[in-house]
Structure formats: C-alpha cells, structure tokens
Motif scaffolding. Structure first.
Motif, PDB file in Angstrom:
ATOM      1  N   ASN A   1       2.036  -7.848 -13.363  1.00  0.00           N
ATOM      2  CA  ASN A   1       1.543  -7.630 -11.982  1.00  0.00           C
ATOM      3  C   ASN A   1       2.068  -6.339 -11.362  1.00  0.00           C
ATOM      4  O   ASN A   1       2.375  -6.272 -10.176  1.00  0.00           O
ATOM      5  CB  ASN A   1       1.905  -8.798 -11.068  1.00  0.00           C
TER       6      ASN A   1
ATOM      7  N   GLY B   1       1.140  -2.608 -10.419  1.00  0.00           N
ATOM      8  CA  GLY B   1       0.014  -1.696 -10.260  1.00  0.00           C
ATOM      9  C   GLY B   1       0.409  -0.307 -10.741  1.00  0.00           C
ATOM     10  O   GLY B   1       1.592   0.014 -10.832  1.00  0.00           O
TER      11      GLY B   1
ATOM     12  N   GLN C   1      -9.490   0.407 -12.192  1.00  0.00           N
ATOM     13  CA  GLN C   1     -10.123  -0.450 -11.181  1.00  0.00           C
ATOM     14  C   GLN C   1     -10.601   0.436 -10.039  1.00  0.00           C
ATOM     15  O   GLN C   1     -11.419   0.039  -9.230  1.00  0.00           O
ATOM     16  CB  GLN C   1      -9.110  -1.483 -10.660  1.00  0.00           C
ATOM     17  N   ARG C   2     -10.023   1.622  -9.974  1.00  0.00           N
ATOM     18  CA  ARG C   2     -10.439   2.588  -8.954  1.00  0.00           C
ATOM     19  C   ARG C   2     -10.303   3.995  -9.553  1.00  0.00           C
ATOM     20  O   ARG C   2      -9.308   4.296 -10.221  1.00  0.00           O
ATOM     21  CB  ARG C   2      -9.527   2.448  -7.735  1.00  0.00           C
TER      22      ARG C   2
ATOM     23  N   TYR D   1       0.831  -1.207   0.000  1.00  0.00           N
ATOM     24  CA  TYR D   1       0.000   0.000   0.000  1.00  0.00           C
ATOM     25  C   TYR D   1       0.870   1.263   0.000  1.00  0.00           C
ATOM     26  O   TYR D   1       2.003   1.255   0.468  1.00  0.00           O
ATOM     27  CB  TYR D   1      -0.875   0.053   1.250  1.00  0.00           C
TER      28      TYR D   1
ATOM     29  N   TYR E   1       5.631  -0.544  -8.415  1.00  0.00           N
ATOM     30  CA  TYR E   1       4.459   0.282  -8.712  1.00  0.00           C
ATOM     31  C   TYR E   1       4.888   1.390  -9.675  1.00  0.00           C
ATOM     32  O   TYR E   1       6.064   1.769  -9.706  1.00  0.00           O
ATOM     33  CB  TYR E   1       3.952   0.901  -7.402  1.00  0.00           C
TER      34      TYR E   1
ATOM     35  N   ARG F   1      -0.011  -4.773 -16.560  1.00  0.00           N
ATOM     36  CA  ARG F   1      -0.953  -5.630 -15.816  1.00  0.00           C
ATOM     37  C   ARG F   1      -0.465  -7.088 -15.846  1.00  0.00           C
ATOM     38  O   ARG F   1      -0.497  -7.774 -14.834  1.00  0.00           O
ATOM     39  CB  ARG F   1      -2.358  -5.522 -16.436  1.00  0.00           C
TER      40      ARG F   1
ATOM     41  N   ASN G   1      -3.972   0.815  -2.942  1.00  0.00           N
ATOM     42  CA  ASN G   1      -3.512  -0.562  -3.061  1.00  0.00           C
ATOM     43  C   ASN G   1      -2.588  -0.643  -4.272  1.00  0.00           C
ATOM     44  O   ASN G   1      -2.985  -0.318  -5.397  1.00  0.00           O
ATOM     45  CB  ASN G   1      -4.730  -1.470  -3.250  1.00  0.00           C
TER      46      ASN G   1
ATOM     47  N   ALA H   1      -5.213   2.405 -10.417  1.00  0.00           N
ATOM     48  CA  ALA H   1      -6.005   3.533  -9.914  1.00  0.00           C
ATOM     49  C   ALA H   1      -5.812   4.747 -10.821  1.00  0.00           C
ATOM     50  O   ALA H   1      -4.717   4.967 -11.331  1.00  0.00           O
ATOM     51  CB  ALA H   1      -5.570   3.858  -8.492  1.00  0.00           C
TER      52      ALA H   1
ATOM     53  N   GLN I   1     -14.511   2.118  -6.484  1.00  0.00           N
ATOM     54  CA  GLN I   1     -13.933   0.908  -7.101  1.00  0.00           C
ATOM     55  C   GLN I   1     -14.811   0.520  -8.270  1.00  0.00           C
ATOM     56  O   GLN I   1     -16.030   0.632  -8.191  1.00  0.00           O
ATOM     57  CB  GLN I   1     -13.928  -0.240  -6.077  1.00  0.00           C
TER      58      GLN I   1
ATOM     59  N   GLU J   1      -1.576  -3.006  -5.974  1.00  0.00           N
ATOM     60  CA  GLU J   1      -1.781  -4.087  -6.938  1.00  0.00           C
ATOM     61  C   GLU J   1      -2.870  -3.723  -7.943  1.00  0.00           C
ATOM     62  O   GLU J   1      -3.171  -4.489  -8.837  1.00  0.00           O
ATOM     63  CB  GLU J   1      -2.141  -5.375  -6.192  1.00  0.00           C
ATOM     64  N   GLU J   2      -3.477  -2.551  -7.760  1.00  0.00           N
ATOM     65  CA  GLU J   2      -4.579  -2.190  -8.653  1.00  0.00           C
ATOM     66  C   GLU J   2      -4.218  -1.037  -9.594  1.00  0.00           C
ATOM     67  O   GLU J   2      -3.203  -0.366  -9.397  1.00  0.00           O
ATOM     68  CB  GLU J   2      -5.844  -1.860  -7.854  1.00  0.00           C
TER      69      GLU J   2
END
Lengths: 222, 242
Positions: A188, A190, A206-207, A4, A159, A185, A29, A34, A221, A31-32
C-alpha cells in the motif's frame, strides 16, 4: 490525515536564470501510482526535487501529508517520502549490502534485532539475499537500483519517488523492477515515477502526467 | 584589458611572483600592499572575485577561525586580554593573525587570475613550459572533474539526510561517522572513474607516440612581454629596496 502532496502556485528558477516553473500547481494522491513523463528539460526531476525539499521554490508552497515542507528538515521529509535518485550509486554509502540497509536506523539508536529483521525481509523481497555481503558500488546497475529502493524502504515511508528507474536497464531487469513495484503496491505504498518507458508506464500507471516547458500538457487517470 | 589576450604563462608567472612575495614578506604594510596589487591585477584580468569569495565563504570562515585561534595561542607581545596571570590575547598574536589572513588573501586573489583561462589553455601553457604532458593532463583532469565531485558530494549529503539522518541535530562525534560514510563512496567512485578513464584514454592512443603535437599553440603578445618584464623589474626593485 490527508494523503496528498500539494504544490500551490510554485515558481522556481535556477541560479543561471532558467525558469522551470511559473505559477505551477499540482495535487498528487499518495495512494496511487502516478507517472511523470516529458521531454528532457521539461522539469520532471526539478519537480521531484522540489517535493523532497532539495530545491526551494522562490514562490508558492508545498505540502506533504498536510505539512508545509518549509517547516520540515530533509531528514523529516525523508521519513515521510522515500526518494530514489536517477543515479542510485549516489545514495549508497557503506561497504556491504546489509550495512547499507541497517546503518541509518542503527545510527538513530533503533533496536538492532528489529532493524535486522526488517533488513532481512527487504533482502528477501528485493532478491538481494545472495548479495548481502557484497560491496554496493560493485553491484550491477539494476541491483544498485533495487538496493537503493530497499534502503529507502527501511524508513517505512508513506510514499516513494523514483527518478527514471528504467534508465539503462534491459528488458529482463525492467521485469524485475516491475516486480518491485508490485511489491510496493502490495504494501500500500504509492509511488511517483519519472519514466520515458511507455510499456512500463502502461503496465503500472494509475495516473499519467505529461510535462512540457514546466507546464502540465496532459493529466489523466487510467 | 581583454582576458583572452593574456597568455596563461604570464598569469602563472604573476601568481608565482605574488604568492612568493606573500611568503617572503612579514611586515603588514608590505603584505597589505601586495594584497591590494593582487586584487587589482585579478580585477584587471576580469577575474570574478565576487563569485570566488561567495564560493569560498565557508573556507573564509575557517581562515578567520584559524587566525583567531592562532592569536590566542601566541604568548609573545603585550597582553591585551588577561585573566589573572594568564594572557589570553596579545598584540603580537593579533599581528600574526592579520599576517596569516593577508597571506591567504594574496594566495586566493592571485590564484583567481588563473580562472580567467580555460583548463585546456592552462594545460597547453604547462606543456609549452616543458612540463611533461602526462602531468599537465593530470592537472586538466583534476580541474575537469572538480564540478562532478562537487555535485556528487552535494547529492550524497542530501541523500544521507533523506535517509532520515538530521545532520544539524547530529553530535560532532557522530558527524565524523556520517562524513566517513559520505567520503567512502566518493573515493570509490573516483577510483572507478579513474580506471574507466585510463582505459578509454589508452584505447584512444594516449601516449602511443613519444612526441605529441598540438593543434592550438599559445603565442606571447607584446602585452604579455610588457607584463612579464614589468613584473620582474618590480620584484627586483622590491627585493633591492626592502
């Protein structure tokens, strides 16, 4: 390890007295995918520069992967999070595309064979093989952007932050950029993207976080 | 004294006089006097000396370092610090380093007077002093682009660090290599910008006619004539008396 980025009760004011954030908190996060959007002057770029340690908040603290960035140098933050500036030409330094990818790792004394292998892989992924010997500053805007992303990925960050990657790109270039995000993606990684392009956001987000006057007015989200 | 009331030509004359005096005189007493006068003039003109000193913090550090190094290399005078027969620091060396610091102090404080005029006013002043417009315009462009280069330089230093290079831990030899990487794009970008700017200027008819007219004409006021005449009389007296 927690994946995070946390901003806790941040207050940031520019030297000219303009207060951008007051008691601002956000948890991302890593991993997403945003996306941050909002009007000019809403604090989008300032927020990313605070995360990267380029700007220092007057109050509050920022943690990336559970580490307080006060204790990290820009170099250490750069190893964890890749940052692609709004103007990619400001992060291109060398006289050839291949050197642009390899020089920081070679400078740090990493194995040349390994560095070249990694660079070749990224040239292929980002469709830059034909430009390997070209002068980075003479590339098109979209190519510079792809090269800047590839260059920060050489450090294998966990990231990535992209500041307005779709600015000044036509639709066909945005399609290429979309493919780039798909590659991220698949690896992996983010990302946090500042963008105004609704189609682009809709395709990847995703966000979605909307900022206005240094405050979050929407955070959802998808 | 309202800064807008003083003509930039008067300011240019003051800078010329003060910096010339700084070079002519060698005595510390006179240099100190000229330094005080130039600081007073800068303050009267409402120049923001404090902010200039903050901006030039690193340069001021370099000036003091040069003065110190210079004082070690001057062997004339009475030795103050000695190791065996080798004199490390002499009174004359210290004298020369103070002279150097005062000289640069005069040049910096007098030049700060010019910051109270806009770049457009300075260009107009140069034009009305019969300096070719092309040269005056080049000065204006240089002033106009300084903040842009500063921003670019800052971004590049940040960007290279974010690529995982910790500048604080890099050895001096390697630091030179890093700065080569930073300067290369700055020079390239400057050339690209200059080319684009020249095309844009040609398209807008720059130098299309041999003579230019100006919308804003600078006019010397009574206060300007008073400052100019007082300055010239003071300089003449200084030259005659000292």
């Amino acid at each position: 390890m927690e994946k995070y980025i946390e901003l806790n009760n941040i207050t940031y004011e520019y030297k000219n007295g303009i207060k951008v954030f007051e008691d601002f908190s956000l948890k991302i996060n890593c991993e997403e995918f945003a996306f941050i959007s909002g009007k000019n002057g809403s604090g989008k770029t300032t927020l990313t520069k605070l995360i990267m340690g380029i700007l220092k908040p007057q109050k509050g603290n920022i943690h990336i992967f559970s580490k307080d960035i006060k204790n990290l140098s820009l170099g250490q933050i750069g190893q964890e999070i890749g940052y692609v500036f709004q103007f990619p030409e400001r992060q291109l330094f060398t006289t050839s595309v291949i050197e642009e990818l390899t020089f920081p790792l070679l400078f740090k004394g990493e194995d040349k064979k390994n560095v070249l292998r990694k660079a070749e892989e990224l040239l292929d992924t980002f469709e830059l093989e034909k430009l390997r010997n070209s002068y980075p500053h003479l590339l098109s805007y979209g190519e510079k952007r792809r090269l800047a992303i590839a260059a920060v990925l050489m450090n294998e960050p966990k990231y990535l932050i992209l500041d307005e990657p779709t600015a000044s790109l036509d639709d066909s270039r945005i399609v290429i950029l979309s493919r780039t995000l798909d590659v991220l993606r698949s690896r992996n990684i983010g990302i946090l993207v500042i963008s105004h392009n609704k189609n682009f956001i809709g395709k990847h987000a995703q966000r979605i976080i909307i900022l206005e006057g240094g405050r979050i007015i929407r955070d959802e989200q998808i | 004294m309202n800064k807008s009331k003083i003509d930039p030509r008067t300011k240019l004359l003051l800078i010329l006089i003060l910096s010339t005096l700084a070079i002519i005189y060698k005595q510390l007493l006179f240099l100190s006097l000229i330094f005080i006068i130039s600081v007073l003039i800068a303050l009267l003109m409402r120049s923001n000396l404090k902010s200039i000193v903050i901006k030039l913090k690193r340069l001021l550090g370099a000036i003091f370092a040069i003065a110190l190094i210079q004082s070690f290399f001057i062997k004339a005078g009475t030795p103050i610090v000695k190791i065996g027969n080798l004199s490390l620091l002499t009174d004359f060396g210290i004298y020369k380093s103070i002279e150097f610091i005062l000289r640069l102090g005069i040049i910096i404080s007098s030049c700060s007077i010019l910051t109270t005029s806009t770049s457009r006013e300075i260009v107009q002043a140069l034009v009305q002093l019969h300096i070719p417009y092309e040269i005056a315009f080049m000065v204006s462009i240089a002033i106009r682009f300084l903040p842009v280069f500063k921003d670019e330089m800052t971004d590049m230093i940040i960007a290279i660090q974010l690529r995982g290079i910790d500048l604080k831990k890099v050895k001096i030899k390697n630091k030179i290599r890093i700065y080569r990487y930073i300067f290369l794009p700055i020079v390239t970008n400057s050339l690209i910008k200059a080319k684009e700017l020249s095309v844009a200027m040609e398209m807008r008819g720059f130098r299309a006619y041999p003579h230019r007219t100006s919308y804003n004409i600078l006019l010397m006021s009574g206060l300007d004539y008073l400052i100019v005449s007082m300055s010239l009389v003071s300089v003449a007296m200084l030259i005659i008396l000292i």
